[in-house]
Each structure stands twice: as structure tokens, then as C-alpha cells.
Scaffold this motif. Structure first.
Motif, PDB file in Angstrom:
ATOM      1  N   LYS A 138       0.827  -1.219   0.000  1.00 44.83           N
ATOM      2  CA  LYS A 138       0.000   0.000   0.000  1.00 44.83           C
ATOM      3  C   LYS A 138       0.856   1.262   0.000  1.00 44.83           C
ATOM      4  O   LYS A 138       0.538   2.230  -0.684  1.00 44.83           O
ATOM      5  CB  LYS A 138      -0.949   0.006   1.205  1.00 44.83           C
ATOM      6  CG  LYS A 138      -2.107  -0.943   1.059  1.00 44.83           C
ATOM      7  CD  LYS A 138      -3.043  -0.849   2.233  1.00 44.83           C
ATOM      8  CE  LYS A 138      -2.734  -1.968   3.184  1.00 44.83           C
ATOM      9  NZ  LYS A 138      -3.705  -2.200   4.217  1.00 44.83           N
ATOM     10  N   GLN A 188     -20.488   1.774   2.237  1.00 44.67           N
ATOM     11  CA  GLN A 188     -19.124   2.153   1.883  1.00 44.67           C
ATOM     12  C   GLN A 188     -19.173   3.417   1.019  1.00 44.67           C
ATOM     13  O   GLN A 188     -20.120   3.618   0.260  1.00 44.67           O
ATOM     14  CB  GLN A 188     -18.446   1.035   1.076  1.00 44.67           C
ATOM     15  CG  GLN A 188     -18.259  -0.253   1.846  1.00 44.67           C
ATOM     16  CD  GLN A 188     -17.209  -0.116   2.925  1.00 44.67           C
ATOM     17  OE1 GLN A 188     -16.162   0.480   2.713  1.00 44.67           O
ATOM     18  NE2 GLN A 188     -17.495  -0.639   4.101  1.00 44.67           N
ATOM     19  N   LEU A 206     -21.722  -0.914  -3.136  1.00 47.80           N
ATOM     20  CA  LEU A 206     -21.010  -0.136  -2.122  1.00 47.80           C
ATOM     21  C   LEU A 206     -21.981   0.559  -1.173  1.00 47.80           C
ATOM     22  O   LEU A 206     -21.763   0.578   0.044  1.00 47.80           O
ATOM     23  CB  LEU A 206     -20.092   0.889  -2.787  1.00 47.80           C
ATOM     24  CG  LEU A 206     -18.872   0.295  -3.508  1.00 47.80           C
ATOM     25  CD1 LEU A 206     -18.198   1.359  -4.361  1.00 47.80           C
ATOM     26  CD2 LEU A 206     -17.895  -0.305  -2.506  1.00 47.80           C
ATOM     27  N   PHE A 252      -9.974   6.995  -0.010  1.00 51.10           N
ATOM     28  CA  PHE A 252     -10.849   5.865  -0.304  1.00 51.10           C
ATOM     29  C   PHE A 252     -10.077   4.561  -0.153  1.00 51.10           C
ATOM     30  O   PHE A 252      -8.860   4.553  -0.016  1.00 51.10           O
ATOM     31  CB  PHE A 252     -11.442   6.009  -1.715  1.00 51.10           C
ATOM     32  CG  PHE A 252     -12.504   7.067  -1.776  1.00 51.10           C
ATOM     33  CD1 PHE A 252     -13.843   6.737  -1.701  1.00 51.10           C
ATOM     34  CD2 PHE A 252     -12.164   8.403  -1.875  1.00 51.10           C
ATOM     35  CE1 PHE A 252     -14.824   7.717  -1.724  1.00 51.10           C
ATOM     36  CE2 PHE A 252     -13.128   9.395  -1.894  1.00 51.10           C
ATOM     37  CZ  PHE A 252     -14.468   9.046  -1.819  1.00 51.10           C
ATOM     38  N   HIS A 253     -10.809   3.471  -0.195  1.00 53.70           N
ATOM     39  CA  HIS A 253     -10.216   2.155   0.001  1.00 53.70           C
ATOM     40  C   HIS A 253      -9.045   1.939  -0.953  1.00 53.70           C
ATOM     41  O   HIS A 253      -9.125   2.275  -2.131  1.00 53.70           O
ATOM     42  CB  HIS A 253     -11.284   1.072  -0.207  1.00 53.70           C
ATOM     43  CG  HIS A 253     -10.884  -0.246   0.345  1.00 53.70           C
ATOM     44  ND1 HIS A 253     -10.052  -1.108  -0.329  1.00 53.70           N
ATOM     45  CD2 HIS A 253     -11.182  -0.859   1.517  1.00 53.70           C
ATOM     46  CE1 HIS A 253      -9.864  -2.191   0.387  1.00 53.70           C
ATOM     47  NE2 HIS A 253     -10.537  -2.064   1.521  1.00 53.70           N
ATOM     48  N   HIS A 254      -7.983   1.369  -0.424  1.00 58.16           N
ATOM     49  CA  HIS A 254      -6.767   1.153  -1.218  1.00 58.16           C
ATOM     50  C   HIS A 254      -7.002   0.234  -2.416  1.00 58.16           C
ATOM     51  O   HIS A 254      -6.167   0.162  -3.319  1.00 58.16           O
ATOM     52  CB  HIS A 254      -5.632   0.622  -0.341  1.00 58.16           C
ATOM     53  CG  HIS A 254      -5.949  -0.690   0.312  1.00 58.16           C
ATOM     54  ND1 HIS A 254      -5.767  -1.888  -0.329  1.00 58.16           N
ATOM     55  CD2 HIS A 254      -6.434  -0.966   1.535  1.00 58.16           C
ATOM     56  CE1 HIS A 254      -6.139  -2.871   0.473  1.00 58.16           C
ATOM     57  NE2 HIS A 254      -6.540  -2.332   1.616  1.00 58.16           N
ATOM     58  N   GLU A 255      -8.126  -0.467  -2.446  1.00 52.59           N
ATOM     59  CA  GLU A 255      -8.463  -1.304  -3.594  1.00 52.59           C
ATOM     60  C   GLU A 255      -8.484  -0.489  -4.890  1.00 52.59           C
ATOM     61  O   GLU A 255      -8.204  -1.023  -5.963  1.00 52.59           O
ATOM     62  CB  GLU A 255      -9.829  -1.978  -3.364  1.00 52.59           C
ATOM     63  CG  GLU A 255     -10.306  -2.841  -4.508  1.00 52.59           C
ATOM     64  CD  GLU A 255      -9.456  -4.079  -4.746  1.00 52.59           C
ATOM     65  OE1 GLU A 255      -9.469  -4.581  -5.884  1.00 52.59           O
ATOM     66  OE2 GLU A 255      -8.781  -4.542  -3.810  1.00 52.59           O
TER      67      GLU A 255
END
Length: 189
Positions: free
Chosen positions: A58, A169, A164, A77-80
Motif C-alpha cells: 500500500k 461504503q 457499495l 478511499f479504500h486502497h483497492e
């Protein structure tokens, strides 16, 4: 870049499961490119490299986003979401892919963007509907993809937003902008 060389470069970056997914995305992208009149070689290459950075640390991805002056909101936001723009930068630097259309398709395959190119739509959709994907609504999107590229991408974006929201989310603003762009402007399918 030749397909087998690209696959060799990608395979060492991915788990076996993610590599199998990548092969499914590649096959689906080629099929969609043929169906919708896009450059098959570019679709194939972008699909092969779409998850190149998926398993990078990450902190490395975060630094790439900063160095590449990507949208700073990504970091909230989400590291995805990070592996797509980080992957485009790494594919350019490490694999030597210079074609901006291919790199852009890699960059936008997770969030979409307003005004997506045909190639960007194909890679986004191929990632969503490849044969290994099994989740509610994917078969409907596959069926739509047989008839209309834009309608299928819109359905995928909409499903992603609803998913989401159902999990409470946050939704990346560019994904909302992508949805709005399809609704307001449509496109050329």
C-alpha cells in the motif's frame, strides 16, 4: 509487446487465482474488442496488465499516486482503488508500455471516468464480466454486453455503486461522475 511476454511479466506479480482472473479478463476483452470494433491488440495488452500492481505494498502505491499527481481524493478511499492508477504508472516504467490508450484503460478500470474511450469501456467491462466472476447481477450485465457496450458498462457502474451503498461504503466521486455521464450523455455503443 507480444502477448506471451506480457503474460510472463504479469504472472510473477500475481497470485495464481488473480492470474486466472487476468486470463479471463484478457479473453473477454478480446471478444468485446472484436464485437465492438476496438483495437484487439490494445485491448488484450491492457487486460493482461490491468492488475499488475494489485499486490504491491500500500505504501508503494500511495507514493506512486503522489508522485504521479493522481487525484488526491483516492487516498481517502479504500486502497483497492489504488492499484489501477499505480499499475498504469508501473506498467509504463517497468514493462515499457508506452501506448497512452493502453495505459489509460489500465488506469480507469476500477473507477471508470466520464467520457470513457471505447478501449477503457472494454477493459472496465471485461474485468467485471470475465467468466470467473460470480456475484448477483453479473449474468445480467453479460447478457447486456452481447447487445450494447454502453448499456453494459452503465449497468456495471450502477451495480458497483449499489453494492457499495448497500455495504455503507463510500463511492469514489469519479465513479458517480461516470454514472452521471452515461445517464446524461449516453455514447456510441
Amino acid at each position: 509487446m507480444e502477448r506471451n511476454r506480457a503474460l510472463e511479466l504479469v504472472k510473477v506479480q500475481l497470485t495464481d487465482k488473480r492470474y486466472t482472473h487476468t486470463l479471463g479478463v484478457m479473453e473477454t476483452a478480446v471478444m468485446l474488442a472484436k464485437r465492438y470494433g476496438a483495437d484487439v491488440k490494445k485491448a488484450e495488452l491492457a487486460a493482461i496488465f490491468h492488475d499488475y500492481a494489485k499486490f504491491r505494498p500500500k505504501e508503494e502505491m500511495k507514493q506512486i499516486l503522489i508522485d504521479e499527481q493522481e487525484d488526491v481524493r483516492l487516498l481517502q478511499f479504500h486502497h483497492e482503488l489504488w492499484h489501477a492508477p499505480a499499475g498504469a504508472a508501473l506498467v509504463r516504467k517497468e514493462a515499457g508500455v508506452k501506448n497512452e490508450e493502453v495505459l489509460s484503460a489500465i488506469r480507469w478500470h476500477t473507477t471508470g471516468r466520464p467520457g470513457m474511450t471505447r478501449l477503457e469501456k472494454i477493459v472496465y467491462l471485461a474485468d467485471y464480466i470475465e467468466p470467473g466472476r460470480l456475484f448477483p447481477g453479473v449474468d445480467d450485465v453479460r447478457t447486456i454486453a452481447e447487445q450494447n457496450l454502453d448499456d453494459a458498462v452503465l449497468a456495471a457502474v450502477k451495480n458497483s455503486i449499489i453494492f457499495l451503498m448497500g455495504k455503507q461504503q463510500p463511492v469514489f466521486p469519479v465513479t458517480i461522475d461516470t454514472y452521471n455521464d452515461f445517464i446524461q450523455n449516453g455514447d456510441d455503443g
